[in-house]
Enzyme design. Structure first.
Site, PDB file in Angstrom:
ATOM      1  N   LYS A  10     -67.355  16.596  20.032  1.00 58.35           N
ATOM      2  CA  LYS A  10     -67.279  15.409  19.168  1.00 58.35           C
ATOM      3  C   LYS A  10     -67.589  15.881  17.754  1.00 58.35           C
ATOM      4  O   LYS A  10     -68.749  16.118  17.403  1.00 58.35           O
ATOM      5  CB  LYS A  10     -68.293  14.356  19.618  1.00 58.35           C
TER       6      LYS A  10
ATOM      7  N   GLU B  16     -62.391   1.499  19.166  1.00 58.56           N
ATOM      8  CA  GLU B  16     -62.821   0.615  20.249  1.00 58.56           C
ATOM      9  C   GLU B  16     -61.679   0.291  21.214  1.00 58.56           C
ATOM     10  O   GLU B  16     -61.471  -0.864  21.598  1.00 58.56           O
ATOM     11  CB  GLU B  16     -63.412  -0.694  19.682  1.00 58.56           C
TER      12      GLU B  16
ATOM     13  N   GLU C 183     -62.694  15.054  20.816  1.00 55.41           N
ATOM     14  CA  GLU C 183     -62.532  13.609  20.646  1.00 55.41           C
ATOM     15  C   GLU C 183     -62.686  13.221  19.186  1.00 55.41           C
ATOM     16  O   GLU C 183     -63.733  13.444  18.575  1.00 55.41           O
ATOM     17  CB  GLU C 183     -63.555  12.837  21.486  1.00 55.41           C
TER      18      GLU C 183
END
Length: 233
Positions: free
Chosen positions: A37, A12, A110
């Site tokens: 991803k 986050e 990512e």
């Protein structure tokens, strides 16, 4: 940099928005871009994940791919174990990235949270996939208090594994930075021995996609296909 891994110092902190900005800047520079991803957690089967968010912000010209999805917002290994679904090995990540690299100038991979988050039952991490690919790892860090330690640890972990990093991007630069954030602009390169390669404004992910794409190169340094320069002093 055919393949560039993107890892945060934690969760986050703006990793997906930074990935979107790098993709948008590379597209603006005339490159073809894919975003992979490997493991999406905390998202239901019909909900958009991080790869879809990159496509929304950076544009439909970005190729997006996801290897596994787990419903609970946990580390991929834990989420896979609790859901009874297969884990994702570094070999599978590397294979998927290589396949995308055959038809794209830049492949962004990512990660999930920090560099050493476990992806499978054997304890493999994004760093293991990076080693298989011989790929550099971009570090995304927060702006404020505590980021010096976590960024230094991440950079040290990369060096200990023989991995390279082009530098550090601040994932969410506040509109009114406090003293620690301002000091960290000078201190992050010092503690990590890596250059500062950009500052993505807080809330950038809420911009209209067209405005995001237009602005993205101005948040990133030339090494990431942008026009940003680190502030003097």
């Amino acid at each position: 940099m055919t393949v560039l891994m993107v890892s945060g110092t934690g969760t986050e902190i703006g990793k997906t928005v930074v990935t979107s900005a790098v993709a948008a800047a590379a597209l603006a520079a005339g490159l073809s871009v894919a975003v992979l991803k490997p493991a999406q957690t905390g998202v239901g089967p019909d909900e958009p994940g991080d790869a879809a968010e990159v496509g929304r912000l950076a544009g439909s010209d970005v190729t997006t791919a996801e290897l596994a999805r787990y419903p609970e917002p946990l580390a991929p290994d834990t989420a896979a174990r609790r859901s009874g679904l297969p884990t994702v090995s570094p070999e599978r990540i590397a294979e998927a990235a290589r396949e995308l690299a055959l038809s794209h100038d830049l492949v962004l991979v990512e990660g999930a949270g920090g560099l050493l988050v476990r992806f499978d039952e054997s304890g493999h991490t994004l760093a293991d996939a990076a080693r298989l690919l011989g790929a550099p790892v971009l570090i995304v860090a927060p702006a404020g208090l505590g980021t010096l330690n976590s960024t230094a640890l991440t950079a040290e972990a990369l060096r200990a594994r023989g991995l390279n990093s082009p530098g550090v991007v601040i994932g969410s630069w506040p509109a009114e930075p406090d003293l620690a954030s301002r000091c960290n602009l000078a201190d992050l390169p010092s503690v990590s021995s890596l250059p500062l390669l950009g500052m993505v404004p807080a809330g950038a992910g809420t911009l209209p996609p067209t405005a995001f794409r237009t602005s993205a190169p101005g948040w990133l340094a030339a090494a990431l296909h942008g026009t940003w320069s680190a502030p003097a002093g």
